[in-house]
Write an enzyme that holds these catalytic residues in place. Structure first.
Site, PDB file in Angstrom:
ATOM      1  N   SER A   1      13.697  26.195  -7.677  1.00 58.65           N
ATOM      2  CA  SER A   1      14.410  27.322  -8.260  1.00 58.65           C
ATOM      3  C   SER A   1      13.585  28.618  -8.145  1.00 58.65           C
ATOM      4  CB  SER A   1      14.793  27.005  -9.711  1.00 58.65           C
ATOM      5  OG  SER A   1      15.715  27.936 -10.215  1.00 58.65           O
TER       6      SER A   1
ATOM      7  N   ASP B   1      25.837  26.930  -6.803  1.00 57.68           N
ATOM      8  CA  ASP B   1      24.710  26.881  -7.733  1.00 57.68           C
ATOM      9  C   ASP B   1      24.786  28.112  -8.624  1.00 57.68           C
ATOM     10  OD1 ASP B   1      21.803  25.585  -8.201  1.00 57.68           O
ATOM     11  OD2 ASP B   1      21.661  27.770  -8.363  1.00 57.68           O
TER      12      ASP B   1
ATOM     13  N   HIS C   1      22.178  22.196 -10.966  1.00 61.49           N
ATOM     14  CA  HIS C   1      20.909  22.900 -10.716  1.00 61.49           C
ATOM     15  C   HIS C   1      19.747  21.988 -11.107  1.00 61.49           C
ATOM     16  CE1 HIS C   1      18.616  26.563  -9.957  1.00 61.49           C
ATOM     17  NE2 HIS C   1      17.915  26.319 -11.049  1.00 61.49           N
TER      18      HIS C   1
END
Length: 205
Positions: A103, A157, A189
């Site tokens: 991320s 996402d 996610h």
């Protein structure tokens, strides 16, 4: 600015031939991302996981104008450069240095690598893309010299549009990286088991 707070695991730097730098996501910490290493084929690696001050590498979305994320973004990139320099001082060449991020950490890993493109062991970016409200290609220099890069991402996402991931893959390929992009339809996610398997197969083999 980010304090230098690095958690380590695996082999000590002076005894390892390879090093993996793991970069956590927003709201997580170094121990979280180090936990992922237990599922990777990295038992012989030295593992280094920097921890972001206040658990965030930069305050806003990676899609914000870069100026909005300063001075934190530059501080984070400088910290990664410092870690890579420290690893090479221990005799581990960049060809044996690996990056992995999830991320926000994946975005940071790709941004750092593209700004300092060179032959590396490999890069794993789990749900991330190059940073900015647009791609700032003038920031990216060097040649990856066929460094393998795995980009895994979900679609849709909530934080990372698949279009930016694909755009990033194209830039990295033009810089002579061997890019493997895998899009997981409807995946939340998170890091999936398949991404772990692909990373082990492509990067940590």
């Amino acid at each position: 600015m980010h304090k230098k707070n690095i958690q380590t695991a695996g082999k000590p730097l002076k005894k390892a031939d390879k090093a993996l730098i793991l970069i956590h996501g927003r709201g997580a910490d170094a121990r979280d991302i180090l936990g992922l290493a237990s599922q990777l084929n990295v038992s012989e690696y030295s593992l280094l996981a920097p921890e972001a001050t206040n658990n965030s590498w930069y305050p806003y979305s990676f899609l914000a104008e870069p100026e909005q994320n300063e001075p934190w973004l530059s501080s984070a990139l400088d910290l990664l450069k410092e870690i890579v320099d420290e690893v090479t001082k221990h005799g581990i060449s960049t060809e044996n240095i690996y990056l992995l991020g999830f991320s926000q950490g994946a975005c940071l890993a790709l941004e750092f690598a593209a700004r300092h493109a060179q032959k590396m062991g490999g890069i794993v970016a789990l749900t991330g893309g190059l940073i900015g409200d647009k791609i700032y290609q003038e920031n990216y220099t060097g040649d990856f010299n066929e460094t393998p890069i795995f980009l895994g991402t979900g679609n849709p996402d909530p934080h990372v549009p698949v279009e930016r991931v694909k755009e990033s893959a194209n830039i990295l390929e033009k810089m002579n990286a061997q890019v493997h992009l895998k899009v997981y339809e409807g995946r939340p996610h998170t890091v999936s088991q398949d991404e772990i398997d692909v990373a082990n197969q492509l990067i940590f083999n």
